[in-house]
Design an enzyme around this catalytic site. Structure first.
Site, PDB file in Angstrom:
ATOM      1  N   GLY A 197      36.802  37.389  43.843  1.00 42.87           N
ATOM      2  CA  GLY A 197      36.770  37.654  42.406  1.00 42.87           C
ATOM      3  C   GLY A 197      36.651  39.123  42.079  1.00 42.87           C
ATOM      4  CB  VAL A 198      37.753  42.114  42.997  1.00 38.37           C
ATOM      5  CG1 VAL A 198      38.516  41.786  44.251  1.00 38.37           C
ATOM      6  CG2 VAL A 198      38.574  41.740  41.769  1.00 38.37           C
ATOM      7  CB  CYS A 199      32.742  42.958  40.938  1.00 37.50           C
ATOM      8  SG  CYS A 199      31.667  42.844  42.382  1.00 37.50           S
ATOM      9  CG  ASN A 200      37.464  41.767  36.203  1.00 35.40           C
ATOM     10  OD1 ASN A 200      37.378  40.964  35.296  1.00 35.40           O
ATOM     11  ND2 ASN A 200      38.023  42.950  36.049  1.00 35.40           N
ATOM     12  CB  THR A 227      29.942  41.950  37.816  1.00 39.56           C
ATOM     13  OG1 THR A 227      30.977  41.080  38.293  1.00 39.56           O
ATOM     14  CG2 THR A 227      28.624  41.192  37.806  1.00 39.56           C
TER      15      THR A 227
END
Length: 632
Positions: free
Chosen positions: A480-483, A184
């Site tokens: 979403g684990v910042c992706n 992100t």
């Protein structure tokens, strides 16, 4: 002299300095040779336990068994099974002890002062800076290290510099390209560009290849100021991306990309992989590389921006300056300042082109206590694990074991328990080709992203999987684990489906909607670190088996039987009601009876549950939300 003219002059000096490298022209590989590898993700890298020699489960690349290392240095991990090393790995106790010992024994002052404690701090910072560069395999003659809070801060520093310089271009903006697997923090850089055509998300590796080869410009103006950013390893799936792109962009023969700089996000890559192959040749290395050291060592909480010195001049042209980054400032009368970063490039003597750039970019007082701890962390890491090559070999063995264990798990009806995600371009899980990837450190890191199936083939909520694991003392991450690009590509979302999720109220975090119309919105991620053990992997596999295959199977069968009985009871009641007739009497009352004709009943809403008395509870089937699952 204008900033653009100064940039042109400094760029010319940078090209002249390219001849000063650690490798002779006779031994350096050409860009063409470097792209011919069977595995494009990494070039010219030799792991001691890859290739001809495969690491088997009884071998250990460390000087002592990892279980002994865990017992001596990581007893604080005994409270559970830690599988979130991609978030941060765990610190060794010796690091904390040595750091505390030095803090008690020495007096450290602000490096910006000139007294003895300040000088002592300054010398320590310089020493740790060089030690860190060498740990990463970056020759201090060709690379500089800028200390920052974390990888995100490093990305923002680069982005701000490009935004400032772009104000002087005719277009008023720089062009920005980023890979769909970007974190992100890399995606956010696009907001500093101007206009819808000023940024491009490359949706596949193939699109990047098209752009580099000139088959598609994606609206980039030839020769214009541009920045291309991508992760060395996906923080979502652990897939490693080609490192040859940076050198190919710099040596573009058409000169179309001559003003395109490269930014490599190595936060996930550096966690368990040696970085020497990234920096071994300054001529093909990224212009800028960001890392978070807590992902490698667990402590301290500090990051770094590794800058290729021949490219660093573009960062020295930024507008903002903080304390310690300028040598002279005017506030009365005309407003001007002299950046220490620019002074590093003002000498014609190449021998003076050593260090200095970081002085113009490290705003304010450095976290010098954290930098002190970083030096201790590097020393302890080397003593425990030997090298990052050893860490890579160890974690590759474990991630292969984890993958194979998950792959083997099936319900009685043959339904697979897990769905593992990799690149999104092809489904290696369905094709059974995962064994070629997981365990090969050249193309895959120590991370697995997956979702859990129920026996009927529907998805279990990833939030529920993480909660169950957490309750069992197993620590993973979900969502979403910042992706954003990587996760929705892996889940094979189309733009309309993402818009539907937004409209339904989904958002990142544990309170979002984990399943929408039988399609998950995120994943569960398990990641391993240098001190992870086979016992950790076995414990997680045992958790999956007991909580889903063994425990979930009878529960599912019971639920199916119960729902079938509910449906039958409802059908019987509706059939009986259809036989009821109503007759109006003379006094206005009604009589009921069983006859061959019946009243027409209104449409029945969809039953969703059965109450305590056995009566069906009705609910319109417009929007059904159960926990974090939703059907539309």
């Amino acid at each position: 002299m204008s900033r653009l003219n100064l940039l042109s002059r400094l760029s010319k000096k940078g090209r002249e300095r390219r001849d000063v490298t650690t490798m002779s022209d006779s031994t350096r590989k050409s860009p063409q040779e470097k792209t011919s590898s069977e595995y494009p993700a990494l070039s010219s890298i030799n792991f001691p336990f890859s290739g001809n020699k495969r690491l088997i489960s009884t071998e250990s690349p460390y000087n002592k068994p990892v279980e002994m290392i865990r017992k001596e240095e990581y007893s604080h991990m005994n409270s559970g099974i830690y599988l979130d090393h991609s978030g941060t790995t765990i610190y060794a106790q010796s690091t904390i002890k040595r750091f505390a010992d030095k803090m008690r024994a020495n007096l450290y002052g602000n490096p910006h002062s000139a007294n003895e404690p300040a000088k002592f701090s300054g010398e320590m910072v310089d020493s740790v800076r060089e030690k860190t560069l060498r740990f990463l395999g970056a020759d201090p003659r060709h690379f500089d290290l800028v200390f920052v809070a974390n990888a995100t801060a490093a990305i923002k520093l680069v982005a701000d510099c490009f935004r400032d310089l772009a104000e002087q271009t005719r277009a008023g903006s720089f062009w920005y390209g980023y890979h769909r697997d970007a974190h992100t923090s890399l995606v956010g850089v696009r907001e500093l560009t101007k206009g819808p055509l000023s940024h491009k998300c490359f949706e596949s590796d193939a699109e990047v290849e098209e752009w580099i080869e000139g088959r598609n410009t994606f609206d980039q103006q030839p020769g214009g100021l541009a920045l291309f950013a991508y992760p060395g390893q996906s923080n979502l799936t652990g897939r490693k991306l080609p490192l040859t792109w940076t050198g190919r962009i710099r040596h573009d023969r058409t000169k179309r990309l001559r003003n395109t700089y490269t930014l490599l996000d190595a936060a996930a890559l550096a966690m368990t992989s040696p970085m020497s192959y990234v920096f071994e040749d300054p001529d093909t290395a990224p212009d800028f590389t960001c890392v978070s050291f807590y992902k490698i060592f667990g402590f301290p909480d500090v990051g770094g921006l590794i800058v290729r010195k021949d490219s660093g001049h573009i960062l020295a042209l930024r507008k903002y300056f903080g304390g310690g980054t300028v040598s002279l400032v005017s506030t009365i009368g005309s407003a001007w300042h002299v950046s220490k970063g620019l002074e590093a490039y003002s000498h014609d003597d190449a021998s003076e082109h050593v260090g200095g750039l970081h002085e113009g970019l490290e705003d304010g007082t450095l976290p010098f206590h954290s930098i002190l701890a970083l030096g201790e962390a590097i020393d302890v890491h080397k003593e425990l694990f030997g090298s990052m090559e050893n860490v890579s070999a160890h974690t590759s063995m474990l991630v292969k074991k984890l993958y194979q264990g998950m792959k083997a798990m099936r319900y009685e009806n043959g339904q697979q328990l897990c769905k593992v995600y990799h690149s999104g371009d092809e489904d290696i899980w369905e094709k059974g080709e995962g064994d070629k990837v997981y365990g090969d450190a050249r193309v895959q890191g120590a991370t697995i992203a997956f979702n859990v199936f129920r026996e009927d083939g529907t998805y279990e909520s990833y939030v529920m999987v993480e909660k169950m694991a957490n309750d069992g003392g197993i620590y993973v991450r979900s969502g979403g684990v910042c992706n954003p690009g990587g996760v929705f590509t892996a889940l094979q979302y189309e733009p309309w489906q993402l818009n539907r999720a937004k409209s339904a109220g989904h958002h990142c975090g544990s309170n979002g909607l984990s399943v929408i119309n039988e399609l998950p919105t995120g994943v569960v991620r398990a990641s391993l670190g240098a001190m992870s053990t086979a016992q950790d992997v076995n414990a997680f596999l045992d958790f999956l088996k007991k909580n889903f295959l063994e425990k979930g199977l009878p529960t599912l069968k019971s639920n199916i039987k119960r729902k079938r009985q509910q449906a039958q009871n409802l059908l019987d009641s509706l059939s009986s009601a259809a036989m009821v007739t109503a007759t109006v009497t003379a006094d206005g009352g009604t009589e009921t009876g069983i006859g061959t004709s019946s009243v027409i009943l209104p449409p029945s809403p969809t039953p969703t549950s059965v109450g305590e008395e056995g009566a069906a509870t009705m609910k319109p089937k417009v929007l059904e939300r159960v926990g974090s699952a939703i059907s539309i």
